[in-house]
Design a protein around this motif. Sequence first.
Motif, PDB file in Angstrom:
ATOM      1  N   ALA A 142       3.897 -10.934 -14.264  1.00  0.00           N
ATOM      2  CA  ALA A 142       4.897 -11.258 -13.242  1.00  0.00           C
ATOM      3  C   ALA A 142       6.302 -11.189 -13.828  1.00  0.00           C
ATOM      4  CB  ALA A 142       4.626 -12.652 -12.670  1.00  0.00           C
ATOM      5  N   PHE A 143       6.487 -11.761 -15.006  1.00  0.00           N
ATOM      6  CA  PHE A 143       7.828 -11.739 -15.601  1.00  0.00           C
ATOM      7  C   PHE A 143       8.204 -10.329 -16.069  1.00  0.00           C
ATOM      8  CE2 PHE A 143       7.415 -16.240 -15.191  1.00  0.00           C
ATOM      9  CZ  PHE A 143       8.717 -16.680 -15.021  1.00  0.00           C
ATOM     10  N   ALA A 144       7.216  -9.557 -16.493  1.00  0.00           N
ATOM     11  CA  ALA A 144       7.500  -8.170 -16.866  1.00  0.00           C
ATOM     12  C   ALA A 144       7.925  -7.367 -15.638  1.00  0.00           C
ATOM     13  CB  ALA A 144       6.268  -7.542 -17.526  1.00  0.00           C
ATOM     14  N   ALA A 145       7.248  -7.588 -14.515  1.00  0.00           N
ATOM     15  CA  ALA A 145       7.631  -6.892 -13.276  1.00  0.00           C
ATOM     16  C   ALA A 145       9.027  -7.320 -12.846  1.00  0.00           C
ATOM     17  CB  ALA A 145       6.613  -7.182 -12.171  1.00  0.00           C
ATOM     18  N   ALA A 146       9.332  -8.616 -13.004  1.00  0.00           N
ATOM     19  CA  ALA A 146      10.660  -9.109 -12.632  1.00  0.00           C
ATOM     20  C   ALA A 146      11.733  -8.467 -13.504  1.00  0.00           C
ATOM     21  CB  ALA A 146      10.710 -10.628 -12.751  1.00  0.00           C
ATOM     22  N   ALA A 147      11.450  -8.314 -14.776  1.00  0.00           N
ATOM     23  CA  ALA A 147      12.442  -7.754 -15.699  1.00  0.00           C
ATOM     24  C   ALA A 147      12.709  -6.274 -15.418  1.00  0.00           C
ATOM     25  CB  ALA A 147      11.963  -7.934 -17.138  1.00  0.00           C
ATOM     26  N   ARG A 148      11.774  -5.607 -14.746  1.00  0.00           N
ATOM     27  CA  ARG A 148      11.944  -4.182 -14.407  1.00  0.00           C
ATOM     28  C   ARG A 148      12.420  -3.982 -12.975  1.00  0.00           C
ATOM     29  NH1 ARG A 148       6.633  -3.763 -16.461  1.00  0.00           N
ATOM     30  NH2 ARG A 148       5.966  -3.622 -14.293  1.00  0.00           N
ATOM     31  N   ALA A 149      12.466  -5.062 -12.186  1.00  0.00           N
ATOM     32  CA  ALA A 149      12.686  -4.916 -10.742  1.00  0.00           C
ATOM     33  C   ALA A 149      14.116  -4.492 -10.437  1.00  0.00           C
ATOM     34  CB  ALA A 149      12.368  -6.226 -10.034  1.00  0.00           C
ATOM     35  N   GLN A 150      14.249  -3.693  -9.377  1.00  0.00           N
ATOM     36  CA  GLN A 150      15.569  -3.284  -8.884  1.00  0.00           C
ATOM     37  C   GLN A 150      15.936  -4.037  -7.615  1.00  0.00           C
ATOM     38  OE1 GLN A 150      14.127   0.655  -8.915  1.00  0.00           O
ATOM     39  NE2 GLN A 150      15.378   1.262 -10.683  1.00  0.00           N
ATOM     40  N   ALA A 151      15.008  -4.838  -7.132  1.00  0.00           N
ATOM     41  CA  ALA A 151      15.289  -5.774  -6.048  1.00  0.00           C
ATOM     42  C   ALA A 151      14.220  -6.851  -6.088  1.00  0.00           C
ATOM     43  CB  ALA A 151      15.286  -5.078  -4.683  1.00  0.00           C
ATOM     44  N   CYS A 152      14.597  -8.042  -5.619  1.00  0.00           N
ATOM     45  CA  CYS A 152      13.655  -9.162  -5.586  1.00  0.00           C
ATOM     46  C   CYS A 152      13.695  -9.787  -4.201  1.00  0.00           C
ATOM     47  CB  CYS A 152      14.031 -10.194  -6.654  1.00  0.00           C
ATOM     48  SG  CYS A 152      12.964 -11.659  -6.657  1.00  0.00           S
ATOM     49  N   ARG A 207       0.836  -1.207   0.000  1.00  0.00           N
ATOM     50  CA  ARG A 207       0.000   0.000   0.000  1.00  0.00           C
ATOM     51  C   ARG A 207       0.867   1.252   0.000  1.00  0.00           C
ATOM     52  NH1 ARG A 207      -5.481  -0.559   1.296  1.00  0.00           N
ATOM     53  NH2 ARG A 207      -5.582   1.626   1.920  1.00  0.00           N
ATOM     54  N   ALA A 208       1.959   1.205   0.773  1.00  0.00           N
ATOM     55  CA  ALA A 208       2.804   2.388   0.938  1.00  0.00           C
ATOM     56  C   ALA A 208       3.723   2.624  -0.260  1.00  0.00           C
ATOM     57  CB  ALA A 208       3.630   2.253   2.217  1.00  0.00           C
ATOM     58  N   HIS A 209       4.050   1.560  -1.007  1.00  0.00           N
ATOM     59  CA  HIS A 209       5.041   1.673  -2.086  1.00  0.00           C
ATOM     60  C   HIS A 209       4.436   1.233  -3.420  1.00  0.00           C
ATOM     61  CE1 HIS A 209       8.250   2.451   0.831  1.00  0.00           C
ATOM     62  NE2 HIS A 209       7.643   1.558   1.579  1.00  0.00           N
ATOM     63  N   SER A 210       4.247   2.194  -4.308  1.00  0.00           N
ATOM     64  CA  SER A 210       3.568   1.898  -5.576  1.00  0.00           C
ATOM     65  C   SER A 210       4.396   1.006  -6.489  1.00  0.00           C
ATOM     66  CB  SER A 210       3.246   3.213  -6.295  1.00  0.00           C
ATOM     67  OG  SER A 210       4.458   3.898  -6.587  1.00  0.00           O
ATOM     68  N   GLY A 211       5.694   0.876  -6.235  1.00  0.00           N
ATOM     69  CA  GLY A 211       6.551   0.082  -7.110  1.00  0.00           C
ATOM     70  C   GLY A 211       6.670  -1.379  -6.719  1.00  0.00           C
ATOM     71  N   ASP A 269      -3.450  -4.553 -10.186  1.00  0.00           N
ATOM     72  CA  ASP A 269      -2.499  -5.083 -11.167  1.00  0.00           C
ATOM     73  C   ASP A 269      -1.124  -5.329 -10.552  1.00  0.00           C
ATOM     74  OD1 ASP A 269      -2.211  -2.416 -10.732  1.00  0.00           O
ATOM     75  OD2 ASP A 269      -1.878  -1.854 -12.820  1.00  0.00           O
ATOM     76  N   ARG A 270      -0.995  -5.142  -9.248  1.00  0.00           N
ATOM     77  CA  ARG A 270       0.286  -5.415  -8.571  1.00  0.00           C
ATOM     78  C   ARG A 270       0.212  -6.658  -7.699  1.00  0.00           C
ATOM     79  NH1 ARG A 270       2.016  -1.581  -4.917  1.00  0.00           N
ATOM     80  NH2 ARG A 270       0.097  -0.387  -4.743  1.00  0.00           N
ATOM     81  N   PRO A 312      -1.944 -19.139 -15.724  1.00  0.00           N
ATOM     82  CA  PRO A 312      -2.770 -18.090 -16.342  1.00  0.00           C
ATOM     83  C   PRO A 312      -1.863 -17.119 -17.095  1.00  0.00           C
ATOM     84  CG  PRO A 312      -2.776 -17.914 -13.926  1.00  0.00           C
ATOM     85  CD  PRO A 312      -2.075 -19.190 -14.270  1.00  0.00           C
ATOM     86  N   PRO A 313      -2.062 -16.968 -18.423  1.00  0.00           N
ATOM     87  CA  PRO A 313      -1.072 -16.238 -19.211  1.00  0.00           C
ATOM     88  C   PRO A 313      -0.937 -14.760 -18.835  1.00  0.00           C
ATOM     89  CG  PRO A 313      -2.886 -17.055 -20.593  1.00  0.00           C
ATOM     90  CD  PRO A 313      -3.114 -17.594 -19.226  1.00  0.00           C
ATOM     91  N   GLY A 314      -2.046 -14.091 -18.537  1.00  0.00           N
ATOM     92  CA  GLY A 314      -1.974 -12.663 -18.226  1.00  0.00           C
ATOM     93  C   GLY A 314      -1.144 -12.392 -16.981  1.00  0.00           C
ATOM     94  N   ALA A 315      -1.446 -13.107 -15.906  1.00  0.00           N
ATOM     95  CA  ALA A 315      -0.732 -12.908 -14.639  1.00  0.00           C
ATOM     96  C   ALA A 315       0.731 -13.310 -14.792  1.00  0.00           C
ATOM     97  CB  ALA A 315      -1.398 -13.724 -13.531  1.00  0.00           C
TER      98      ALA A 315
END
Length: 270
Positions: A202-212, A102-106, A138-139, A195-198
Motif C-alpha cells: 500500500a505504501f509503495a503504491a502511494a509513493a508511486r501514485a499520481q493521484a490519491c 478493472r478498466a484501469h491497470s494503474g 495485487d491491486r 499485515p506487513p505484505g499488504a
Amino acid sequence: SRGMSRRRRAVLHPDLKRARSLLAAAARVVVLTGAGVSAESGVPTFRGPGGLWKQFRPEELATPEAFARDPRLVWEWYGWRRELVAGCRPNPAHLAIARWMRAHSGVTLVTQNVDDLHERAADDPAVALTPLAAPLGDRFLKLHGSLFRSKCTRCAYAAEHREPVDASSADTLPRCPSCGALLRPDVVWFGEMLPPGATQAAFAAAARAQACLVVGTKGAVYPAGGVAHEAQRAGAPLIVVDPGETDYDAMADLKLAGAAGEIVPALLEG
Ligand code: OAD
C-alpha cells in the motif's frame, strides 16, 4: 424522483470536473477507503453517530486485552457485525470503484474495511462485464483484516470462516481445527501490527501514485490513514469524498462533500 435530483446535484458539484481531470491525468492512482464507503450499504461507521454497540465503544472491544479478558463478549460483537454485513450489499460506490479498477491497470485499492463489500462488488456479474485491464489480486489491499477470516490464538492456523458463531457461552466459541485452541477474528486490533505484505504494498503504491482518492475515512487511525499522506508527499493531488469533516480536509486539494454512493459513480463514471 428524489434519486434523480440527488444524482443531478452530484453531477453538478463544482469540483467534480476538476477531480475528474486530475484522475484522468494520472496513470497510477491509489484509492483509500474506510467505513464511510459502506455506510450507504447499512454498515455502521466507527466514529459517527450510530457507531456504538450496546454500551461499548469499538476501542474497548477491538483490543487483544478485551479478547483475553472476555472472548465471549468480543466474539458476540464480531458475530453481530458478521451477520449485519452478511445482510448488506455493495452500494454504487463499491460497484463504481470495482469497474474502474478493472478498466484501469494503474489503480490500487487500499481499504481499512473488514467488511467484504469491495470483494463482493468485484464479483458482481454486472461489474464483470467491464473488460479486465490487469489482474486485481495485487491491486486490492486489505490493511485491517477481514470479518470473515479467523485465526488461531496459539498456532499458525488461519482461514476463511463464514459459519455463524455461537457466542452464547464460552464453551461454544469457535476452536482451531488444528490444535483446539480458541480461534479469534483475523482482524487488526488496536495495538497490533498491520499485515506487513499488504501494508508495504500500500505504501509503495502511494509513493508511486499520481493521484490519491480518499473515500469515507476520517483518517484518524494510523498507519493506514498515512497512505494518503505518503501519496501527497510523492506529489499526488489528494481528492477526498466524505459528507463530514475528516482529518484530511486541511491538506486535501479537493474535497467533494457528499455521500460516496452519489459522488463516486459521478466521479468515476459520470
Ligand atoms: P470512521 O468511522 O472513523 O470514519 C468514517 C468516515 O465516513 C467519516 O469521515 C464519515 O464522515 C464518513 N461517512 C459517513 N457516511 C458516509 C457516506 N455515505 N459516504 C462517504 N463517507 C461517509 O471510520 P474509518 O476511518 O474507516 O480499525 O476508521 C478507521 C479504522 O478505525 C477502522 O478500520 C477500524 C476502526 O477502529 C480497525 O478495525 C483496526
